[in-house]
Design an enzyme around this catalytic site. Structure first.
Site, mmCIF file in Angstrom:
data_model
loop_
_atom_site.group_PDB
_atom_site.id
_atom_site.type_symbol
_atom_site.label_atom_id
_atom_site.label_comp_id
_atom_site.label_asym_id
_atom_site.label_seq_id
_atom_site.Cartn_x
_atom_site.Cartn_y
_atom_site.Cartn_z
ATOM 1 N N ASN A 383 0.811 -1.199 0.000
ATOM 2 C CA ASN A 383 0.000 0.000 0.000
ATOM 3 C C ASN A 383 0.858 1.269 0.000
ATOM 4 O O ASN A 383 1.021 1.908 -1.040
ATOM 5 C CB ASN A 383 -0.950 -0.036 1.202
ATOM 6 C CG ASN A 383 -2.068 0.966 1.085
ATOM 7 O OD1 ASN A 383 -1.945 1.960 0.389
ATOM 8 N ND2 ASN A 383 -3.178 0.722 1.761
ATOM 9 N N ASP A 384 1.432 1.602 1.123
ATOM 10 C CA ASP A 384 2.165 2.863 1.209
ATOM 11 C C ASP A 384 3.340 2.940 0.238
ATOM 12 O O ASP A 384 3.654 4.005 -0.260
ATOM 13 C CB ASP A 384 2.675 3.070 2.637
ATOM 14 C CG ASP A 384 1.529 3.273 3.609
ATOM 15 O OD1 ASP A 384 0.488 3.780 3.173
ATOM 16 O OD2 ASP A 384 1.675 2.916 4.788
ATOM 17 N N VAL A 385 3.978 1.794 -0.029
ATOM 18 C CA VAL A 385 5.181 1.828 -0.865
ATOM 19 C C VAL A 385 4.853 2.041 -2.340
ATOM 20 O O VAL A 385 5.750 2.180 -3.158
ATOM 21 C CB VAL A 385 6.023 0.539 -0.703
ATOM 22 C CG1 VAL A 385 6.524 0.414 0.718
ATOM 23 C CG2 VAL A 385 5.251 -0.688 -1.118
ATOM 24 N N SER A 424 0.390 3.363 7.436
ATOM 25 C CA SER A 424 0.623 4.706 7.941
ATOM 26 C C SER A 424 -0.682 5.489 8.065
ATOM 27 O O SER A 424 -0.681 6.624 8.494
ATOM 28 C CB SER A 424 1.579 5.443 7.005
ATOM 29 O OG SER A 424 1.015 5.498 5.719
#
Lengths: 459, 101
Positions: A383-385, A424
């Protein structure tokens, strides 16, 4: 002060610690390394009971049993995903212990000489910062403390507070017998400093911060070891301090973020303004059949695994699907972000376990230029990456973190369990892009369905 | 221990720490951080010594000493468990490979 038997034991313990750390730096021997170090720790503890002139054994054993069993139990119970914050909190406790040792030495009036006093004060300062800083890191990772708190004039506040603490430290070092008030004030300021320094740091930088605080604790332990004239503490502490510093540098390098940026980045981050960019568009769903046909007739597919694949244990299915596509003439490669999963290198290990050859696995720098040429980027539980706001939105907490540019591929398929935000807590703009389709379900089951459909397309 | 001997120990220990992990693969960064976190749990030993020499008549000293030992023991025990669990996860892959070969 120490008799021969204790000296020899401490010496052996220090040697085993170093060998254990050495063993832990290779995947083959890592497990052995921690077990050796564990026995060395037990030996060191038992031997210490023999130290001449000691008393208060009841209280001592009570503290060991309470602290040890509480930490042992919580370490066993915690989920694998929560490991980083556990490392943070245990590290903070070590720093706190070092600071408390200094406090007790001052309370006993046992600190004599400028050198000893300087090291005691330094150890107390670093240990206190590591303690309160680690508590903040724990609170952030655990989700107790949601936002990065940024004071106005953060930089000035940091410098003033640090200078004030240093002045008090100097006063303690130079005073013949420092007053209790002075010592208490010094510790309070040092603790506040740790909180102030770590509060503005964003979630994505936390592994680096924990590693840095870990090195701090090592130094603090080493300094207090000198104060106590205990070589085991000196050697173990300084070795950890040095290796921890190096490790912090390596981690920061993997994330393409200099350490100074991690600590001081919040200062420049303010220029982006308060509001985040609005995310436009809607999430569009895809069926397993659609996903299978898009990939089967693609020229090139890049698979981006993330934590979701690890949780589902889907690495074998993913590799099976990749092989199936390759038989059909599709080029399939894997792209791994340095901090994919919860631990650096998490994904490499899982893919290696499934039997994916190393030459099909690429890291961020190697593969990022290739996304525009890829027909499909398949994101599995990451997700965040892959969140493009890290590139575009200055107000985002993950702004500046290098990401895999999957949004540049012709089609993006995201395998995801539900609609929630990432680790996050940041909304992912990728999911709303026109070229992005969502394939809902656990990675294991979604990929299994895709495999069935790919097979059906073949016949 | 005189000042200069200590300085030499500091220097050599620092180089040792640096050297020991200078060629560590990325996959072991986190377990190694956790492992070194465990190693500085040896602070427990120092905490035991100071509590052992605290004045039994002074509640303040006993309290600080108790906190030191408690925190040190938690650092050591927690650090061990967490590292061991992490490394066990990494080992799983190896074992399967061995079994398959």
């Amino acid at each position: 002060m120490l008799n021969g038997f204790i000296q020899i034991s401490y010496f052996a313990v220090a040697v085993v610690f170093i060998l254990g750390l050495k063993a832990m730096s290779s995947p083959v021997t890592a497990r052995k390394g921690i077990v050796w170090a564990g026995w060395a720790m037990v030996a060191a503890t038992l031997v210490t009971f023999q130290t001449p002139g000691m008393q208060n054994f009841g209280l001592m054993i009570l503290a060991i049993v309470l602290g040890g069993s509480l930490a042992w139990w919580s370490g066993k119970m915690v989920k694998m995903t929560d490991m980083p914050q556990m490392v943070a909190i245990y590290n903070g406790m070590g720093g706190g212990a070092a600071a408390a040792i200094a406090a007790l030495e001052f309370a006993r009036g046992e600190v004599h000489g400028t050198v000893v006093a300087t090291l005691a004060v330094l150890g107390a300062l670093i240990g206190s910062v590591a303690f309160s800083g680690s508590c903040v890191a724990f609170a952030k990772l655990q989700g107790i403390m949601k936002k990065a708190i940024r004071l106005p004039q953060q930089n000035t506040v940091n410098v003033v507070l640090a200078a004030l603490t240093a002045v008090l430290g100097l006063a303690i070092i130079t005073a013949e017998t420092p007053s209790g008030m002075l010592i208490v004030l010094f510790f309070v300021l040092a603790l506040v400093l740790g909180v102030i320094l770590t509060s503005p740091i964003g979630g994505a930088d936390m592994p680096v911060v924990i590693s840095l605080l870990n090195a701090f604790t090592g130094l603090a332990v080493g300094f207090e070891g000198y104060v106590l004239g205990n070589p085991a503490l000196i050697v173990a502490g300084i070795v950890v301090g040095a290796s921890g510093t190096l490790l912090t540098q390596l981690m920061a390098k993997a994330m393409n973020r200099p350490i100074s940026n991690v600590i001081f980045a919040p200062l420049t981050g303010e220029s982006g303004g308060g509001e985040g960019q609005a995310i436009e568009g809607t999430m569009k769903e895809f069926s397993a059949l659609d996903a299978a046909s898009v990939m089967r007739y693609a020229g090139k597919v890049i698979i981006v695994p993330g934590y979701g694949m690890a949780v589902a244990g889907a690495q074998h299915k993913v590799w099976e699907m990749a092989q199936l596509l390759e038989e059909g003439g599709v080029e399939v490669v894997f792209a791994i972000h340095p901090v994919a999963g919860r631990m650096p290198g998490h994904m490499n290990v899982l893919l290696a376990e499934a039997g994916v050859p190393y030459d099909k696995i690429f890291d961020l720098e190697e593969i990022n230029a290739e996304f525009p040429q890829a027909d499909v980027a398949l994101v599995i539980g990451a997700n965040d990456v892959v969140n493009p706001v890290a590139r575009t939105d200055k107000s985002s907490p993950i702004y500046g973190m290098p990401i895999l540019n999957v949004d540049m591929a012709q089609n993006v398929i995201v395998v995801k369990r539900g609609k929630g935000a990432g680790y996050s807590g940041i909304e992912n703009a990728l999911f709303y892009k026109d070229n992005c389709r969502m394939l809902y379900g656990s990675a294991q089951q979604a990929i299994a369905e895709v495999i069935t459909h790919v097979k059906a397309l073949e016949s | 221990m005189d000042g200069f001997t200590a300085l030499y120990i500091f220097m050599l220990a620092a180089f040792t720490g640096y050297e020991v992990i200078s060629r560590v693969p990325v996959i072991l960064h986190t377990p190694l951080m956790s492992g070194s976190n465990f190693v500085h749990g040896v602070v427990l030993v120092g905490a035991m010594v100071v509590l052992g020499h605290a004045d039994p008549e002074s509640p303040l000293q006993l309290a600080i000493g108790f906190v030191a030992v408690f925190l040190g023991a938690a650092n050591a025990a927690g650090g061990y468990v967490v590292t061991e669990r992490m490394l066990a996860m990494f080992n799983k892959g190896d074992k399967k490979k061995e079994g398959g070969a």
